[in-house]
Design an enzyme around this catalytic site. Sequence first.
Site, mmCIF file in Angstrom:
data_model
loop_
_atom_site.group_PDB
_atom_site.id
_atom_site.type_symbol
_atom_site.label_atom_id
_atom_site.label_comp_id
_atom_site.label_asym_id
_atom_site.label_seq_id
_atom_site.Cartn_x
_atom_site.Cartn_y
_atom_site.Cartn_z
ATOM 1 N N CYS A 60 11.308 59.761 -14.428
ATOM 2 C CA CYS A 60 10.019 60.369 -14.108
ATOM 3 C C CYS A 60 9.812 60.345 -12.596
ATOM 4 O O CYS A 60 10.636 59.826 -11.835
ATOM 5 C CB CYS A 60 8.877 59.631 -14.801
ATOM 6 N N CYS A 67 26.315 63.086 32.540
ATOM 7 C CA CYS A 67 26.617 62.234 33.685
ATOM 8 C C CYS A 67 25.778 60.967 33.600
ATOM 9 O O CYS A 67 24.957 60.800 32.690
ATOM 10 C CB CYS A 67 26.369 62.966 34.996
ATOM 11 N N ASP A 100 47.939 30.672 21.200
ATOM 12 C CA ASP A 100 47.739 29.580 20.256
ATOM 13 C C ASP A 100 48.666 29.633 19.057
ATOM 14 O O ASP A 100 48.767 28.678 18.309
ATOM 15 C CB ASP A 100 46.284 29.567 19.779
ATOM 16 N N CYS A 117 9.856 57.006 -10.747
ATOM 17 C CA CYS A 117 11.204 56.525 -10.422
ATOM 18 C C CYS A 117 11.651 57.071 -9.067
ATOM 19 O O CYS A 117 12.233 56.353 -8.249
ATOM 20 C CB CYS A 117 12.190 56.941 -11.506
ATOM 21 N N CYS A 135 22.027 61.174 33.275
ATOM 22 C CA CYS A 135 21.511 61.455 31.927
ATOM 23 C C CYS A 135 21.313 60.163 31.148
ATOM 24 O O CYS A 135 20.258 59.933 30.544
ATOM 25 C CB CYS A 135 22.471 62.371 31.173
#
Length: 593
Positions: A96, A28, A508, A99, A31
């Site tokens: 490795c 609600c 337009d 990385c 909340c």
Amino acid sequence: MSATEVEARAPEQAHASQVTLPVAGMTCAACSARVERGLRHMAGVTDANVNLASARASVRYNPGLVGLNDLIGQIREIGYEVPLQTRRLAVEGIVCASCVQRIERALRAVPGVVTANVNLATSVATVEWPALDMDPAGLLGAIREAGYGAKVLQDEGGDQAADPREREVRQWRNRAVFAGALALPLLAGMFVHLVAAGSPVAAVLGNVWLQLALATPVQFGAGWTFYRDSYFNLRSRSANMSVLVALGTSAAYFYSLAAMLRPGPTGMAATYFETSALLIALVLFGKYLEAVAKGRASQAIRLRLGLQAKTARVLREGGPVDVALADVQAGDVVLVRPGERIPVDGEVLEGRSTIDESMLTGESLPVEKGPGDAVVGASLNKTGSFTFRATRVGRDTALAQIVRAVERAQGGKAPIQRVADVISNYFVPVVLGIAAVTFVGWYLATGSLTAALLPAVAVLIIACPCALGLATPTAIMVGPGRGASQGVLFRGAEHLEAAGRVTTVVLDKTGTITRSEPAVTDVLPVEGVATEDLLTAAAAVEDRSEHPLARAIADHARNQHLPTATGLRGVARSRSPRACGWTLCPDRQRAPA
């Protein structure tokens, strides 16, 4: 605001970031107001808006003072959940542990990412984030910037953004079905007691132990969500609809339990197990309907996203390669064949074609495209093949910007909604006060606890703030979604509210009012030629063409129940068109010379 305050806020605003977080569990307006208030009180948060209908919190914050995990932790501390999404990426070039650390740092630096973990053995990166509009291209770009290759694992397909909404609908539905199945026998017992009080069925359904067995799972099983929500609300010194439901149904349940276990001198007092069970079942059913309504309101966004191509044919060394849409990078050369959707925005390099851009412009006729012309992602290639260079990918494409505009409008707050939120904050305490006064008044007037309890419970249950606190945000969410499905976009909720005061609309271009596809309006034959003959002949000629005008002629002929090329053996023209006009050649008969 003083000059000192302005100076203090200036750096904070200059380095502000904005993130949209999904918030699960709000029921609600109280909340959403509580989450909003909790976020705004955090150091480093400059603004926060929480929309109940879309279940999202838009937060503007200073990353140097507060982190994304802090925001998520605050929401969870208030009593709500932030569902996370997961994406798995295949990383190329990992050799490795350094990385791995470099890639994880790069991923965590991407705005919106909560966690990022890279598995050295499998070379798979798992990333979690709460932002519903996270673009996988940003994750891939961060990995590539770190010096590695990456691609999205294809087993992670699906509309992840829709999963939380569908899960919410499923949860409320299951709770409502469970509560309704147990409450229906209690409702049946009420009717049987009225029409056949002395029957064996009435004796069985009226058994208080059976009623207790049916009502208890409803009260503390299906209705547990109201107790949980009430706890977090009361802990933060606020109240919402869950407090009303929990108080009202608990009063009816525990009064009935006390009456059953400790009967008075005149016997057992009336019990109201059916009242508590039915009220919970009805409220849960209402929550299910609300979740369905909110899910349908998001359908326009999903439909727009559905226009995107799933893959792209990128020209790499060795020829064209089909890759996932998230793997397309700016600068890639993409090949598009007839009938395919253009995957991303770009500029034509070679080839010519006609493009259906009605999804963006509303214009019914396709647009001729050649080298140097711009093409828009999600538009449809009609006739020729061409190659184009990708210029905007991921969240930078025109379609992604349209989707974000709709989401911002759905997640914003119109002025009228802010008024509703303020009223809702005071509504629940006022209802609790009215219920207390009702109980005391009836008890003093009748001296009966039962006579005083039922009206007080009725006040708590009926006075639900959802009509006020949920209708307004739901309307604001449905409006932009419905508008987007009709080609009308709202930049914000305040513009949606202002649209109610519009008196004049200025158009337009023709695409604004067309139906995005050509159609035959009139058939004007020359003198001596029947309208049906002319339309049949034209449809026979155009039936196999893919041009929109040709399709319009063929479709119009079918709507008039006239034959097209599929039903003709030939069409001929007489030497004297004014005498006989266009004629159909019957089967096994040659056309006139």
